[in-house]
Motif scaffolding. Structure first.
Motif, mmCIF file in Angstrom:
data_model
loop_
_atom_site.group_PDB
_atom_site.id
_atom_site.type_symbol
_atom_site.label_atom_id
_atom_site.label_comp_id
_atom_site.label_asym_id
_atom_site.label_seq_id
_atom_site.Cartn_x
_atom_site.Cartn_y
_atom_site.Cartn_z
ATOM 1 N N VAL A 192 15.606 -51.302 -37.522
ATOM 2 C CA VAL A 192 17.416 -51.629 -38.585
ATOM 3 C C VAL A 192 16.406 -53.221 -39.440
ATOM 4 O O VAL A 192 16.591 -53.932 -38.918
ATOM 5 N N LEU A 244 23.328 -46.834 -40.097
ATOM 6 C CA LEU A 244 22.259 -45.462 -39.470
ATOM 7 C C LEU A 244 21.651 -44.602 -40.323
ATOM 8 O O LEU A 244 22.681 -43.981 -40.841
ATOM 9 N N ALA A 289 19.574 -40.693 -30.853
ATOM 10 C CA ALA A 289 20.091 -42.697 -29.702
ATOM 11 C C ALA A 289 21.600 -42.522 -29.795
ATOM 12 O O ALA A 289 21.496 -43.314 -28.648
ATOM 13 N N PRO A 295 17.311 -40.409 -38.853
ATOM 14 C CA PRO A 295 16.545 -41.134 -36.947
ATOM 15 C C PRO A 295 16.922 -42.092 -36.391
ATOM 16 O O PRO A 295 16.889 -41.650 -34.637
ATOM 17 N N ALA A 296 18.008 -41.918 -36.565
ATOM 18 C CA ALA A 296 18.897 -42.780 -35.212
ATOM 19 C C ALA A 296 19.920 -41.937 -35.003
ATOM 20 O O ALA A 296 20.189 -42.033 -33.707
ATOM 21 N N ASP A 306 11.071 -44.076 -40.953
ATOM 22 C CA ASP A 306 11.359 -43.916 -39.876
ATOM 23 C C ASP A 306 12.152 -45.049 -39.330
ATOM 24 O O ASP A 306 12.931 -45.068 -37.794
ATOM 25 N N ASP A 360 15.455 -46.861 -38.442
ATOM 26 C CA ASP A 360 17.011 -45.955 -37.658
ATOM 27 C C ASP A 360 18.107 -47.187 -38.438
ATOM 28 O O ASP A 360 19.065 -46.297 -38.640
ATOM 29 N N ILE A 398 17.293 -49.517 -31.319
ATOM 30 C CA ILE A 398 16.835 -49.133 -32.469
ATOM 31 C C ILE A 398 16.531 -49.727 -33.310
ATOM 32 O O ILE A 398 17.043 -51.256 -33.497
#
Length: 219
Positions: A120, A180, A187, A183-184, A162, A164, A118
């Motif tokens: 960040v 987060l 995951a 989008p995360a 987009d 994370d 991810i």
């Protein structure tokens, strides 16, 4: 732009300005699938969320991106907070009264690894970049009043949909934490690496050590 209740941290630029300023090399951090991140979460009581579930109700905490007023975000924006060590997770979870309560609402310590790397925005003090300063803010993002840091989070999510999430410093333990965004969510693993109630005997020495370091009580 709203009035700023914190003289230490300015209000953020608009999402349009943030998007134009962009994110440079060194201002991003990739969280690998080998890393384990931790959280303390309740398993009993009102408004319980699963260990991997994003909260869409807010804003309540530092980097909640939820739209105002307080309530369920109409856009479905979510947030999930994690800590780099179990001690940091304990520090964050019990910051209000500085007492680690191992029984109330049956809290668990859960560690997990993400199913994909991810990416960040890194606003922690050990970042290779200085995104917060470059965009008109400062490193008080990790310590400023929530009304201001939440506004930064909302603008970041709008500018970089987009992304994370954010990597920042725990106000109470100093070490890195994650906030987060939606989008995360894809995951999150199906199963955690470890998940135990705080009342479990195997966590006793870890909790005692963390409490001693932080000056917290344990009950």
């Amino acid at each position: 732009m709203t009035s700023n209740p914190s003289p230490m941290l300015p209000d953020p630029p608009s999402p349009q300005v943030l998007r134009k300023l962009g994110i440079q090399d060194g201002e991003l951090r990739v969280i690998t699938t080998e890393e384990v991140w931790w959280r303390v979460h309740r398993t009993d009581g009102d408004h319980v969320l699963a260990w991997s579930e994003m909260r869409t109700y807010g804003p309540l905490l530092r980097f909640d991106p939820h739209a105002l007023p307080l309530g369920n975000d109409p856009t479905g924006r979510g947030v999930w907070y994690g800590a780099s060590t179990p001690g940091v997770a304990l520090a964050e979870a019990f910051q209000v009264d500085r007492t680690i309560d191992r029984e109330c609402d049956r809290p668990y310590l859960t560690g997990l690894s993400f199913t994909r790397p991810i990416t960040v925005l890194d606003v922690a003090t050990d970042s290779d970049g200085a995104w917060a300063t470059r965009t008109g803010g400062n490193f008080a993002l990790s310590t400023g009043q929530h009304a201001v840091t939440q506004q930064w989070a909302r603008h970041v999510v709008e500018a970089f949909p987009d992304l994370d999430g954010l990597r920042y410093n725990s106000r109470f333990a100093g070490a890195p934490c994650l906030a987060l965004f939606t989008p995360a969510g894809a995951a999150m693993p199906v199963r955690p690496a470890l998940s135990l109630p705080l009342s479990h005997p195997d966590l006793s020495s870890r909790i005692t050590g963390a409490a001693k370091r932080l000056g917290y009580l344990v009950v």
